[in-house]
Write an enzyme that holds these catalytic residues in place. Structure first.
Site, PDB file in Angstrom:
ATOM      1  NE  ARG A  29     -11.628  -7.941  16.501  1.00  0.00           N
ATOM      2  CZ  ARG A  29     -11.172  -6.743  16.833  1.00  0.00           C
ATOM      3  NH1 ARG A  29     -11.822  -6.006  17.698  1.00  0.00           N
ATOM      4  NH2 ARG A  29     -10.056  -6.266  16.305  1.00  0.00           N
ATOM      5  CD  GLU A  48      -7.913  -4.432  10.297  1.00  0.00           C
ATOM      6  OE1 GLU A  48      -7.854  -5.636   9.981  1.00  0.00           O
ATOM      7  OE2 GLU A  48      -7.472  -4.001  11.370  1.00  0.00           O
ATOM      8  CD  GLU A 102      -2.976  -0.560   2.453  1.00  0.00           C
ATOM      9  OE1 GLU A 102      -2.542   0.018   3.466  1.00  0.00           O
ATOM     10  OE2 GLU A 102      -4.063  -1.141   2.429  1.00  0.00           O
ATOM     11  CB  VAL A 112     -10.680  -2.688  22.697  1.00  0.00           C
ATOM     12  CG1 VAL A 112     -10.275  -2.158  24.061  1.00  0.00           C
ATOM     13  CG2 VAL A 112     -10.006  -4.020  22.413  1.00  0.00           C
ATOM     14  CG  ASN A 159     -11.221  -4.983  13.116  1.00  0.00           C
ATOM     15  OD1 ASN A 159     -10.479  -5.789  12.559  1.00  0.00           O
ATOM     16  ND2 ASN A 159     -10.785  -3.861  13.631  1.00  0.00           N
ATOM     17  CE  LYS A 188      -7.848   0.798  16.431  1.00  0.00           C
ATOM     18  NZ  LYS A 188      -9.005  -0.075  16.138  1.00  0.00           N
ATOM     19  CD  GLU A 245      -9.607  -0.858  12.322  1.00  0.00           C
ATOM     20  OE1 GLU A 245      -9.762  -0.951  13.541  1.00  0.00           O
ATOM     21  OE2 GLU A 245      -8.549  -1.191  11.735  1.00  0.00           O
ATOM     22  CE1 TYR A 250       3.709   4.265   7.287  1.00  0.00           C
ATOM     23  CE2 TYR A 250       4.895   6.250   6.635  1.00  0.00           C
ATOM     24  CZ  TYR A 250       4.404   5.407   7.618  1.00  0.00           C
ATOM     25  OH  TYR A 250       4.609   5.712   8.934  1.00  0.00           O
TER      26      TYR A 250
HETATM   27  P1  ADP Z   1      -3.920  -4.484  11.945  1.00  0.00           P
HETATM   28  O1  ADP Z   1      -4.979  -5.413  11.478  1.00  0.00           O
HETATM   29  O2  ADP Z   1      -2.611  -5.162  12.181  1.00  0.00           O
HETATM   30  O3  ADP Z   1      -4.378  -3.620  13.085  1.00  0.00           O
HETATM   31  P2  ADP Z   1      -4.396  -2.290  10.039  1.00  0.00           P
HETATM   32  O4  ADP Z   1      -4.441  -2.454   8.575  1.00  0.00           O
HETATM   33  O5  ADP Z   1      -5.696  -2.078  10.739  1.00  0.00           O
HETATM   34  O6  ADP Z   1      -3.603  -3.534  10.693  1.00  0.00           O
HETATM   35  O7  ADP Z   1      -3.436  -1.075  10.413  1.00  0.00           O
HETATM   36  C1  ADP Z   1      -3.092  -0.785  11.739  1.00  0.00           C
HETATM   37  C2  ADP Z   1      -2.455   0.576  11.823  1.00  0.00           C
HETATM   38  O8  ADP Z   1      -1.301   0.639  10.973  1.00  0.00           O
HETATM   39  C3  ADP Z   1      -3.332   1.725  11.352  1.00  0.00           C
HETATM   40  O9  ADP Z   1      -4.202   2.187  12.356  1.00  0.00           O
HETATM   41  C4  ADP Z   1      -2.287   2.748  10.978  1.00  0.00           C
HETATM   42  O10 ADP Z   1      -1.750   3.358  12.124  1.00  0.00           O
HETATM   43  C5  ADP Z   1      -1.177   1.921  10.361  1.00  0.00           C
HETATM   44  N1  ADP Z   1      -1.348   1.804   8.887  1.00  0.00           N
HETATM   45  C6  ADP Z   1      -2.018   0.833   8.215  1.00  0.00           C
HETATM   46  N2  ADP Z   1      -1.999   1.042   6.885  1.00  0.00           N
HETATM   47  C7  ADP Z   1      -1.298   2.182   6.678  1.00  0.00           C
HETATM   48  C8  ADP Z   1      -0.900   2.956   5.497  1.00  0.00           C
HETATM   49  N3  ADP Z   1      -1.234   2.565   4.256  1.00  0.00           N
HETATM   50  N4  ADP Z   1      -0.165   4.072   5.709  1.00  0.00           N
HETATM   51  C9  ADP Z   1       0.194   4.464   6.957  1.00  0.00           C
HETATM   52  N5  ADP Z   1      -0.122   3.790   8.077  1.00  0.00           N
HETATM   53  C10 ADP Z   1      -0.857   2.676   7.961  1.00  0.00           C
END
Ligand code: ADP
Length: 446
Positions: free
Chosen positions: A291, A287, A200, A294, A289, A237, A275, A202
């Site tokens: 469920r 993504e 992805e 928290v 979730n 978080k 999210e 960043y």
């Molecule tokens: P997980 O399932 O491991 O929690 P997520 O895809 O929900 O993974 O991402 C968790 C966190 O990682 C996000 O809340 C954000 O802080 C960071 N993150 C995820 N994707 C990106 C992105 N494309 N660019 C910057 N930060 C990201």
């Protein structure tokens, strides 16, 4: 309605589910490992069954033991809480095969959203904006390089099966990419037994904003607004708030409607969280979730809706007790995750709680399963409670939070309370002016 619900979890969330059941007149069964014999949810449940030794793999993740506990006690439904088996499609299928209701979405939807590559493609097709990235799995170094060059650096390598912030690596340059790709891949293989990876763009300084949705089996879908979960450490978080200081009524309504429409088309059932990263006024899906989260209490605080009660009602085939137009967002709520960890080093601090006094008063809620004399076992995650504060405005909420933190006494183990005491006086936090990397920068400064 169900007569007896088995709670396949531990800690504060097991207690949270018990509370909803109790209010609904449903009997509860607690399952526990030998390390949790004296836990509060075990004490309060109508019945309890020991399902194995401390290691989660042999107790809270032990599907045959949990099914046996259902059969012994005659439970007609299982609430999985969050973590453990809550997003395990096979568990939902096995329960179904035994004629026991899984309080959650269908196993197909769990499976779909559990594969982040498939999830991204599915929601994109339903009209949800996603983070720019590889269209599917990336299987070789060459492909990783080609995709990243097209997108432009920096990029983020992610695992399709990832969760809890694991299996993710940032690559700032072409040179760093191959290294990041191989390490993340090896990590994903070890952690999830699956090394499907995707890439992805960043995003530099986005906020993490997630939308809560709820859908019943009668075609009703309602969104319950958003939560801002941008205060994170290592992608985990720490503090969440609702509503997000970054959105206004119009943007809230717009994203809520996009999400509701998509979730309706998907035929999704139960509660779910979509999210997003939010940067420069744009939302990018990361993504979903499938469920309870928290941080669900902040949504409960501003809507007055008991999400666990609604989950149970939906699983029992009932219609949602409200429509979108009945949902009013009132005031502001903030949740602090109280972990048994050192507030500076974040090293876990299991042990015995010697003194315990929780704050109270108007607008203060503490969800926790611990008590004075309780021994925190070293085997599980370090979350021991959540402090949720509600006020008529964000400012009132912050003032109340400062006072509640001041009242909170936990002695005998280290906790993250001192960190929150600092945070609530920080000018950026007071202004709501932060992003997903803000906390790490704050920690480096202090
Ligand atoms: P997980 O399932 O491991 O929690 P997520 O895809 O929900 O993974 O991402 C968790 C966190 O990682 C996000 O809340 C954000 O802080 C960071 N993150 C995820 N994707 C990106 C992105 N494309 N660019 C910057 N930060 C990201």
């Amino acid at each position: 309605m169900f007569e007896k619900v088995l709670i396949a979890n531990r800690g504060e969330i097991a207690l949270r589910v018990h509370r909803a059941c109790r209010e609904m007149g449903i009997a509860t069964v607690a399952v526990h490992s030998t390390a949790d014999e004296h836990a509060m949810h075990v004490r309060l449940a109508n019945e309890s069954v020991c399902i194995g030794p401390p290691q989660a793999s042999e107790s809270y993740l032990n599907i045959p033991a949990i099914i046996s506990a259902c059969e012994i006690t005659g439970a007609d439904a299982v609430h999985p809480g969050y973590g453990f088996l809550s997003e395990n499609a096979r568990f939902a299928e096995i329960l179904e095969a035994h004629g026991i209701t899984f309080i959650g979405p269908t196993s197909d939807h769990i499976k779909l959203m559990g594969d982040k590559i498939a999830a991204k493609a599915a929601v994109k097709a339903l009209g949800i904006p996603v983070v720019p990235g590889s269209p599917g799995a990336v299987t070789s170094n060459e492909e990783a390089l080609r995709v990243s060059k097209e997108m432009g650096f920096p990029v983020l390598v992610k695992a399709a099966a990832g969760g809890g912030g694991r299996g993710m690596k940032v690559a700032l340059t072409e040179d760093a990419l191959i290294e990041a790709f191989s390490t993340a891949r090896a990590e994903a293989k070890a952690a999830f037994g699956d090394d499907a990876m995707y890439i992805e763009k960043y995003l530099g300084r986005p906020r993490h904003i997630e939308v809560q949705v709820i859908a019943d089996s009668h075609g009703n879908v309602v969104h319950l607004g958003e939560r801002d979960c941008s205060l994170q450490r290592r992608n985990q978080k720490i503090l969440e708030e609702a509503p997000s200081p970054a959105l206004n009524e119009e943007s809230r309504k717009k994203i809520g409607e996009i999400v509701s429409r998509a979730i309706g088309k998907l035929g999704y059932l139960g509660v779910g969280t979509v999210e997003f990263l939010y940067e420069d006024g744009e939302f990018y899906f990361i993504e979903m979730n499938t469920r309870l989260q928290v941080e669900h209490p902040v949504t409960e605080a501003i809507t007055g809706i008991d999400l666990v009660r609604e989950q149970i009602r939906i699983a029992a085939g009932l219609e949602l007790s409200f429509k979108q137009e009945d949902v009013n967002f009132r005031g502001h709520a903030i949740e602090c995750r109280v972990n048994a960890e050192n507030a500076k080093t974040f090293v876990p601090s299991p042990g015995t709680i010697r003194e315990y006094h929780t704050p109270g008063g108007l607008g203060v809620r503490v969800d926790s399963g611990v008590y004075s004399g309780y021994r925190i076992p070293p085997y599980y995650d370090s979350l021991i409670g959540k402090l949720i504060v509600h006020g008529r405005s964000r400012n009132e909420c912050l003032m109340r939070l400062r006072r509640a933190l001041h009242e909170f006494v936990i002695e005998g183990v280290d906790t993250t309370i001192p960190l929150f005491k600092e945070l609530v006086n920080d000018p950026d936090l007071i202004d709501g002016n932060y992003h997903i990397h803000w906390l790490e920068e704050f920690l480096e400064r202090s």
